[in-house]
Design a protein around this motif. Structure first.
Motif, PDB file in Angstrom:
ATOM      1  N   PRO A   1      -2.768  -2.827   1.840  1.00 60.99           N
ATOM      2  CA  PRO A   1      -4.140  -2.508   2.241  1.00 60.99           C
ATOM      3  C   PRO A   1      -4.345  -1.022   2.544  1.00 60.99           C
ATOM      4  O   PRO A   1      -5.476  -0.563   2.672  1.00 60.99           O
ATOM      5  CB  PRO A   1      -4.361  -3.364   3.490  1.00 60.99           C
ATOM      6  CG  PRO A   1      -3.005  -3.665   3.995  1.00 60.99           C
ATOM      7  CD  PRO A   1      -2.093  -3.666   2.807  1.00 60.99           C
ATOM      8  N   PHE A   2      -3.264  -0.275   2.603  1.00 57.65           N
ATOM      9  CA  PHE A   2      -3.389   1.152   2.875  1.00 57.65           C
ATOM     10  C   PHE A   2      -3.784   1.952   1.632  1.00 57.65           C
ATOM     11  O   PHE A   2      -4.134   3.126   1.756  1.00 57.65           O
ATOM     12  CB  PHE A   2      -2.092   1.698   3.482  1.00 57.65           C
ATOM     13  CG  PHE A   2      -1.886   1.257   4.896  1.00 57.65           C
ATOM     14  CD1 PHE A   2      -2.573   1.863   5.930  1.00 57.65           C
ATOM     15  CD2 PHE A   2      -1.030   0.225   5.194  1.00 57.65           C
ATOM     16  CE1 PHE A   2      -2.411   1.454   7.243  1.00 57.65           C
ATOM     17  CE2 PHE A   2      -0.853  -0.196   6.499  1.00 57.65           C
ATOM     18  CZ  PHE A   2      -1.547   0.422   7.525  1.00 57.65           C
TER      19      PHE A   2
ATOM     20  N   TYR B   1      -7.379   2.262   2.318  1.00 58.02           N
ATOM     21  CA  TYR B   1      -7.528   2.969   3.594  1.00 58.02           C
ATOM     22  C   TYR B   1      -7.340   4.470   3.424  1.00 58.02           C
ATOM     23  O   TYR B   1      -8.135   5.268   3.928  1.00 58.02           O
ATOM     24  CB  TYR B   1      -6.517   2.408   4.608  1.00 58.02           C
ATOM     25  CG  TYR B   1      -6.470   3.136   5.919  1.00 58.02           C
ATOM     26  CD1 TYR B   1      -7.452   2.940   6.877  1.00 58.02           C
ATOM     27  CD2 TYR B   1      -5.423   4.009   6.216  1.00 58.02           C
ATOM     28  CE1 TYR B   1      -7.404   3.598   8.101  1.00 58.02           C
ATOM     29  CE2 TYR B   1      -5.366   4.665   7.433  1.00 58.02           C
ATOM     30  CZ  TYR B   1      -6.363   4.464   8.369  1.00 58.02           C
ATOM     31  OH  TYR B   1      -6.312   5.118   9.567  1.00 58.02           O
TER      32      TYR B   1
ATOM     33  N   PHE C   1      -9.867   8.258   6.390  1.00 59.01           N
ATOM     34  CA  PHE C   1      -9.019   7.499   7.300  1.00 59.01           C
ATOM     35  C   PHE C   1      -8.861   8.129   8.678  1.00 59.01           C
ATOM     36  O   PHE C   1      -8.304   7.520   9.574  1.00 59.01           O
ATOM     37  CB  PHE C   1      -7.644   7.223   6.675  1.00 59.01           C
ATOM     38  CG  PHE C   1      -6.851   8.451   6.331  1.00 59.01           C
ATOM     39  CD1 PHE C   1      -5.988   9.013   7.244  1.00 59.01           C
ATOM     40  CD2 PHE C   1      -6.956   9.023   5.074  1.00 59.01           C
ATOM     41  CE1 PHE C   1      -5.237  10.125   6.926  1.00 59.01           C
ATOM     42  CE2 PHE C   1      -6.207  10.144   4.742  1.00 59.01           C
ATOM     43  CZ  PHE C   1      -5.344  10.692   5.675  1.00 59.01           C
TER      44      PHE C   1
ATOM     45  N   ILE D   1     -11.365   6.019  11.086  1.00 57.94           N
ATOM     46  CA  ILE D   1     -11.391   4.554  11.114  1.00 57.94           C
ATOM     47  C   ILE D   1     -10.020   4.021  11.544  1.00 57.94           C
ATOM     48  O   ILE D   1      -8.993   4.663  11.313  1.00 57.94           O
ATOM     49  CB  ILE D   1     -11.794   3.963   9.738  1.00 57.94           C
ATOM     50  CG1 ILE D   1     -10.874   4.450   8.625  1.00 57.94           C
ATOM     51  CG2 ILE D   1     -13.237   4.282   9.413  1.00 57.94           C
ATOM     52  CD1 ILE D   1     -11.152   3.849   7.259  1.00 57.94           C
TER      53      ILE D   1
ATOM     54  N   TYR E   1      -6.657   1.504  11.613  1.00 58.89           N
ATOM     55  CA  TYR E   1      -5.830   0.936  10.552  1.00 58.89           C
ATOM     56  C   TYR E   1      -6.424  -0.390  10.082  1.00 58.89           C
ATOM     57  O   TYR E   1      -6.986  -1.133  10.887  1.00 58.89           O
ATOM     58  CB  TYR E   1      -4.407   0.658  11.049  1.00 58.89           C
ATOM     59  CG  TYR E   1      -3.607   1.857  11.477  1.00 58.89           C
ATOM     60  CD1 TYR E   1      -3.738   3.081  10.861  1.00 58.89           C
ATOM     61  CD2 TYR E   1      -2.685   1.744  12.510  1.00 58.89           C
ATOM     62  CE1 TYR E   1      -2.988   4.170  11.262  1.00 58.89           C
ATOM     63  CE2 TYR E   1      -1.928   2.822  12.924  1.00 58.89           C
ATOM     64  CZ  TYR E   1      -2.091   4.037  12.295  1.00 58.89           C
ATOM     65  OH  TYR E   1      -1.349   5.108  12.693  1.00 58.89           O
ATOM     66  N   PRO E   2      -6.265  -0.715   8.816  1.00 58.07           N
ATOM     67  CA  PRO E   2      -6.728  -2.030   8.360  1.00 58.07           C
ATOM     68  C   PRO E   2      -5.831  -3.130   8.923  1.00 58.07           C
ATOM     69  O   PRO E   2      -4.678  -2.883   9.298  1.00 58.07           O
ATOM     70  CB  PRO E   2      -6.599  -1.943   6.838  1.00 58.07           C
ATOM     71  CG  PRO E   2      -5.547  -0.924   6.605  1.00 58.07           C
ATOM     72  CD  PRO E   2      -5.667   0.059   7.733  1.00 58.07           C
ATOM     73  N   SER E   3      -6.365  -4.327   8.991  1.00 55.84           N
ATOM     74  CA  SER E   3      -5.513  -5.438   9.426  1.00 55.84           C
ATOM     75  C   SER E   3      -4.542  -5.759   8.297  1.00 55.84           C
ATOM     76  O   SER E   3      -4.908  -5.727   7.119  1.00 55.84           O
ATOM     77  CB  SER E   3      -6.357  -6.656   9.782  1.00 55.84           C
ATOM     78  OG  SER E   3      -7.095  -7.078   8.660  1.00 55.84           O
ATOM     79  N   VAL E   4      -3.308  -6.016   8.669  1.00 54.84           N
ATOM     80  CA  VAL E   4      -2.263  -6.235   7.664  1.00 54.84           C
ATOM     81  C   VAL E   4      -1.468  -7.481   7.997  1.00 54.84           C
ATOM     82  O   VAL E   4      -1.394  -7.904   9.151  1.00 54.84           O
ATOM     83  CB  VAL E   4      -1.292  -5.028   7.570  1.00 54.84           C
ATOM     84  CG1 VAL E   4      -2.012  -3.783   7.140  1.00 54.84           C
ATOM     85  CG2 VAL E   4      -0.556  -4.798   8.868  1.00 54.84           C
TER      86      VAL E   4
ATOM     87  N   SER F   1      -2.558   8.399  11.970  1.00 51.43           N
ATOM     88  CA  SER F   1      -2.813   8.133  10.550  1.00 51.43           C
ATOM     89  C   SER F   1      -2.154   9.159   9.622  1.00 51.43           C
ATOM     90  O   SER F   1      -1.677   8.801   8.551  1.00 51.43           O
ATOM     91  CB  SER F   1      -4.310   8.046  10.278  1.00 51.43           C
ATOM     92  OG  SER F   1      -4.961   9.227  10.678  1.00 51.43           O
TER      93      SER F   1
END
Length: 148
Positions: free
Chosen positions: A36-37, A40, A45, A48, A50-53, A116
């Motif tokens: 998912p990065f 991202y 970035f 925002i 981190y995306p859920s992983v 990040s």
């Protein structure tokens, strides 16, 4: 010069195959690996979270991609230098760095929600064949230095 090309046609062929392999891994990265990065880091970035992983899928994907890149890199190093000591050293360094980078990635992901940039660079070492770009000139220089 033509004789040198004929003598080294296996090295040239394997080098081309390895470069194509690197390109295929990069081209199909979104289909081959759960990451998912990818989206991202293509976005802004900095602002925002981190995306859920899914940790297991993410680390399995990172490991698999690192393994593929490392296998191609080690093949290239072995074909170019045909030296067991160089190959063993490279294998050791690739293995050690896999453990260190995966640990660093996990620590940054879990404990540094504002890291990040750090996550970006650690991930870059895991997913790109950067080390081979450092090793080949270094080993070549070392071999030239020992010949003198």
């Amino acid at each position: 010069m033509l004789n040198k090309l004929k003598e080294n046609k296996l090295k040239i062929f394997v080098t081309i195959v390895v470069v194509i392999g690197f390109a295929l891994i990069r081209t199909f990265e979104s289909k081959l690996f759960y990451d998912p990065f990818l989206a991202y880091f293509n976005a802004d970035f900095h602002s925002i979270p981190y995306p859920s992983v899914e940790n297991f899928k993410l680390f399995a994907g990172l490991f698999f991609r690192y393994f593929l890149n490392s296998a191609l890199s080690l093949l290239l190093i072995f074909i170019l230098f045909q030296n067991r000591d160089i190959f063993k050293f490279s294998l050791f360094v690739y293995s050690l760095l896999l453990v260190l980078f995966l640990m660093a990635f996990y620590i940054i992901l879990e404990y540094f929600p504002n890291g990040s940039w750090l996550l970006f660079y650690v991930r870059r070492f895991l997913i790109q064949p950067i080390l081979v770009l450092l090793f080949i000139p270094g080993f070549y220089y070392q071999l030239q230095k020992t010949k003198k």
